[in-house]
Design an enzyme around this catalytic site. Structure first.
Site, PDB file in Angstrom:
ATOM      1  N   HIS A 160       5.461   7.208  -6.158  1.00  0.00           N
ATOM      2  CA  HIS A 160       6.406   7.842  -5.247  1.00  0.00           C
ATOM      3  C   HIS A 160       7.630   8.337  -6.007  1.00  0.00           C
ATOM      4  CE1 HIS A 160       4.049   5.881  -2.042  1.00  0.00           C
ATOM      5  NE2 HIS A 160       3.950   4.911  -2.939  1.00  0.00           N
TER       6      HIS A 160
ATOM      7  N   ARG B 286       3.546  11.898  -8.767  1.00  0.00           N
ATOM      8  CA  ARG B 286       4.009  11.700  -7.395  1.00  0.00           C
ATOM      9  C   ARG B 286       2.938  12.165  -6.416  1.00  0.00           C
ATOM     10  NH1 ARG B 286       8.619  14.708  -3.741  1.00  0.00           N
ATOM     11  NH2 ARG B 286       8.572  13.165  -2.063  1.00  0.00           N
ATOM     12  N   HIS B 287       2.862  11.484  -5.295  1.00  0.00           N
ATOM     13  CA  HIS B 287       1.873  11.801  -4.264  1.00  0.00           C
ATOM     14  C   HIS B 287       2.082  13.206  -3.694  1.00  0.00           C
ATOM     15  CE1 HIS B 287       4.819  11.455  -1.013  1.00  0.00           C
ATOM     16  NE2 HIS B 287       5.294  10.402  -1.666  1.00  0.00           N
TER      17      HIS B 287
ATOM     18  N   GLU C  43       7.027   2.698  -2.925  1.00  0.00           N
ATOM     19  CA  GLU C  43       8.314   3.381  -2.842  1.00  0.00           C
ATOM     20  C   GLU C  43       9.419   2.385  -2.495  1.00  0.00           C
ATOM     21  OE1 GLU C  43      10.363   5.321  -3.828  1.00  0.00           O
ATOM     22  OE2 GLU C  43       9.890   7.267  -2.943  1.00  0.00           O
TER      23      GLU C  43
ATOM     24  N   ARG D  52      -0.520   7.342   1.023  1.00  0.00           N
ATOM     25  CA  ARG D  52      -0.277   8.679   0.484  1.00  0.00           C
ATOM     26  C   ARG D  52      -0.487   8.737  -1.026  1.00  0.00           C
ATOM     27  NH1 ARG D  52       4.578   6.449   2.305  1.00  0.00           N
ATOM     28  NH2 ARG D  52       6.389   6.453   0.904  1.00  0.00           N
TER      29      ARG D  52
END
Length: 204
Positions: A144, A4-5, A78, A54
């Site tokens: 995401h 995940r970012h 996302e 991101r």
């Protein structure tokens, strides 16, 4: 490996991001740098990222350390949050109590659709990582929280009513999936959670 970012200002403000293209904040950049040093030691063969900034910014330090290029894949985006995007959790609860209880954002992307989209991308990436010539067969996927959780749930064969069984991924943490003889298994979930780094600013 599903990563995940790092943190964004909207994460810190508890705003629904969805497909709004919000960059990493200073904390998120520091998280990505620190996690990249750990992940680079695993010698990945592939780095694939959502095309939202991101996620791509999270993957960038790992690419720099490993010398690998980052492949962008819009199917790793996302979940679209419709009218919820940009709203805080409190605002969503207040304005959309029924939809919040069912987690169905108006004009947003249904969970099942996200699960299929992301799972298909993960299948493609796993196939690419399994090709001859790679040392480890390890692909790092920067994406995401909801997208990864839903995609994992689909790969693991969970019915839609159990999509909430897997807990959330913290910023810049990862889960590890393995595939053997066509079957997927969850090896680790929400790993690599680290103490928040101290971010020094010229404004202090």
């Amino acid at each position: 490996m599903l990563w995940r970012h790092g943190q964004t200002i909207w994460n810190a403000e508890r705003r629904f991001q969805g497909q709004s293209d919000i960059p990493l904040d200073e904390t998120g950049q520091a998280q990505a740098e620190r996690a990249a040093r750990l992940l680079a030691a695993l010698r990945p063969d592939l780095i694939v990222s959502s095309d939202l900034s991101r996620a791509a910014q999270t993957a960038a330090p790992l690419a720099r350390l490993t010398g690998l290029a980052v492949t962008l894949d819009k199917d790793l985006r996302e979940r679209s949050g419709g009218v919820w995007e940009g709203l805080t959790d409190t605002e969503i609860r207040t304005r959309y109590p029924v939809e919040h209880a069912n987690w169905t954002p108006p004009d947003g992307e249904p969970s099942a659709v996200v699960a299929e989209r992301v799972a298909a991308a993960l299948h493609r990436i796993a196939d690419a990582a399994a090709k001859p010539g790679f040392d480890t067969g390890l692909a790092v996927v920067a994406s995401h929280g909801a997208a990864l959780r839903l995609g994992m749930s689909r790969l693991l064969g969970m019915p839609e009513e159990l999509f909430g069984v897997l807990g959330p991924l913290s910023n810049c943490s990862w889960s590890v999936l393995g595939r053997r003889n066509g079957h997927w298994r969850l090896v680790e979930h929400n790993a690599g959670t680290l103490p928040e780094p101290v971010v020094l600013s010229d404004d202090r």
